[in-house]
Design a protein around this motif. Sequence first.
Motif, PDB file in Angstrom:
ATOM      1  N   ILE A  27      -1.324  11.817   1.157  1.00 22.97           N
ATOM      2  CA  ILE A  27       0.054  11.937   1.299  1.00 22.97           C
ATOM      3  C   ILE A  27       0.966  10.909   0.861  1.00 22.97           C
ATOM      4  O   ILE A  27       0.673   9.520   1.247  1.00 22.97           O
ATOM      5  N   PRO A  28       2.250  11.004   0.282  1.00 19.83           N
ATOM      6  CA  PRO A  28       2.950   9.923  -0.433  1.00 19.83           C
ATOM      7  C   PRO A  28       3.394   9.141   0.661  1.00 19.83           C
ATOM      8  O   PRO A  28       3.833   9.417   1.987  1.00 19.83           O
ATOM      9  N   VAL A  29       3.211   7.796   0.475  1.00 21.22           N
ATOM     10  CA  VAL A  29       3.758   6.758   1.636  1.00 21.22           C
ATOM     11  C   VAL A  29       4.998   6.193   0.944  1.00 21.22           C
ATOM     12  O   VAL A  29       5.205   5.725  -0.096  1.00 21.22           O
ATOM     13  N   VAL A  30       6.145   6.299   1.991  1.00 22.34           N
ATOM     14  CA  VAL A  30       7.322   5.590   1.654  1.00 22.34           C
ATOM     15  C   VAL A  30       7.708   4.426   2.407  1.00 22.34           C
ATOM     16  O   VAL A  30       7.341   4.468   3.658  1.00 22.34           O
ATOM     17  N   HIS A  31       7.391   3.172   1.775  1.00 21.71           N
ATOM     18  CA  HIS A  31       7.492   1.937   2.342  1.00 21.71           C
ATOM     19  C   HIS A  31       8.993   1.152   2.150  1.00 21.71           C
ATOM     20  O   HIS A  31       9.546   0.924   1.488  1.00 21.71           O
ATOM     21  N   ILE A  32       9.560   1.296   3.742  1.00 23.78           N
ATOM     22  CA  ILE A  32      10.926   0.783   3.987  1.00 23.78           C
ATOM     23  C   ILE A  32      10.831  -0.806   4.408  1.00 23.78           C
ATOM     24  O   ILE A  32       9.827  -1.225   5.314  1.00 23.78           O
ATOM     25  N   GLU A  33      11.348  -1.479   3.493  1.00 27.56           N
ATOM     26  CA  GLU A  33      11.176  -3.031   3.456  1.00 27.56           C
ATOM     27  C   GLU A  33       9.980  -3.506   2.704  1.00 27.56           C
ATOM     28  O   GLU A  33       9.524  -4.347   2.774  1.00 27.56           O
ATOM     29  N   ALA A  34       9.802  -2.863   1.499  1.00 25.26           N
ATOM     30  CA  ALA A  34       8.909  -3.248   0.625  1.00 25.26           C
ATOM     31  C   ALA A  34       9.278  -4.500  -0.147  1.00 25.26           C
ATOM     32  O   ALA A  34      10.490  -4.930  -0.301  1.00 25.26           O
ATOM     33  N   GLY A  35       8.132  -5.131  -0.692  1.00 30.10           N
ATOM     34  CA  GLY A  35       8.375  -6.324  -1.550  1.00 30.10           C
ATOM     35  C   GLY A  35       8.754  -7.764  -0.910  1.00 30.10           C
ATOM     36  O   GLY A  35       8.747  -8.800  -1.488  1.00 30.10           O
ATOM     37  N   LEU A  36       8.913  -7.730   0.306  1.00 31.20           N
ATOM     38  CA  LEU A  36       8.990  -8.966   1.068  1.00 31.20           C
ATOM     39  C   LEU A  36       7.924  -9.903   1.192  1.00 31.20           C
ATOM     40  O   LEU A  36       6.512  -9.502   1.262  1.00 31.20           O
TER      41      LEU A  36
END
Length: 359
Positions: free
Chosen positions: A111-120
């Motif tokens: 299931i595709p995961v959408v990560h909000i606040e990625a890259g920190l």
Amino acid sequence: MKGMTILGARPQFIKSACMSLELKRRGVQEVMIHTGQHFDASMSQIFFEQMNLKRADYFLDIHSLSHGAMTGRMMEEIEKILLLERPDFTVVYGDTNSTLAGALASCKLHIPVVHIEAGLRSFDMKMPEEINRILTDRISSLLLVPSQAAQENLAREGFESFDSQITWIGDVMLDSLLHFRPFSTPPKGIPKENFILCTLHRQENSDNKERLMEIIGAIEEAGELMPVVLPLHPRTRARLEHEGLKLDESKVLVIDPVGYLEMLWLLEHCKIVMTDSGGVQKEAYCFGKLCLTLRDSTEWVELMAQGANFLVGSNKEMILGALHQHLEDSIIPDLDIYGGGKASQRALDALLNFFKETP
């Protein structure tokens, strides 16, 4: 289209508020799991009530365990729900155990995961949050970054060659701040102005007696300069009691944790902020308040570059020196660096485009 939102901690409730509104506006069905990571009513239920958040469809009541046990239990229960609901994607926020558990369970079910606040990145692998965010980024399909620095971190780590899509959206927490600011409410018994706002909850501080004693000493001495308002996190209160430490409440106004609307009022009316919270660092900036960060590193490096955020660690003398130096300083925030209040709209644009482009 159906999306699964996985939440568990106070900052995630705040971040999800405008995202849930935008999902509904775009006709996307949202199913919500509350893991129970923050279970205390003052850290959980009050946020759902004040912000009129969508009621969680599933409440797992998993908390007060070791990191491994908590993450494992969450994965097990989340997997059951994912198999039942069969969402098209999963949205996770930030860097908690709930975030990693939701991402792992979803990824293993393709299931595709959408990560909000990625890259920190704090670049401190002693922080559980750093491990959570790195692993979540690596298994996410859509990486929605809040800042230019976060996007640069992903580029340095080679994410542009991975099977994922990176999109800058800004900070969804700013969306919520601007949306709810007109409804802010003063807590009872708080000075109307000229006070220091302090929050303290990070494991690196609360679970280290030496650091905790230094910070408490600095907070008490700061209270001789100006009233200090300290909404005391349950975790910190428990550690103080465990270590036999007691705050001098003649110098520090210790109150119970406050709801989001009360916190917005405190941020707007305080003189300066002292915190070890990532979210409060940004919120302080958005209200034009300088922030002394009670940590050795921060993910929000752009605030340091702007002279709005100062790392003071746990050293009493360093904390007080910075407080004396910056107590009367002020800043004018540039809200565009965090998306100007339109991060949720950009997130849905990126999400819908992702599904258009993905076979």
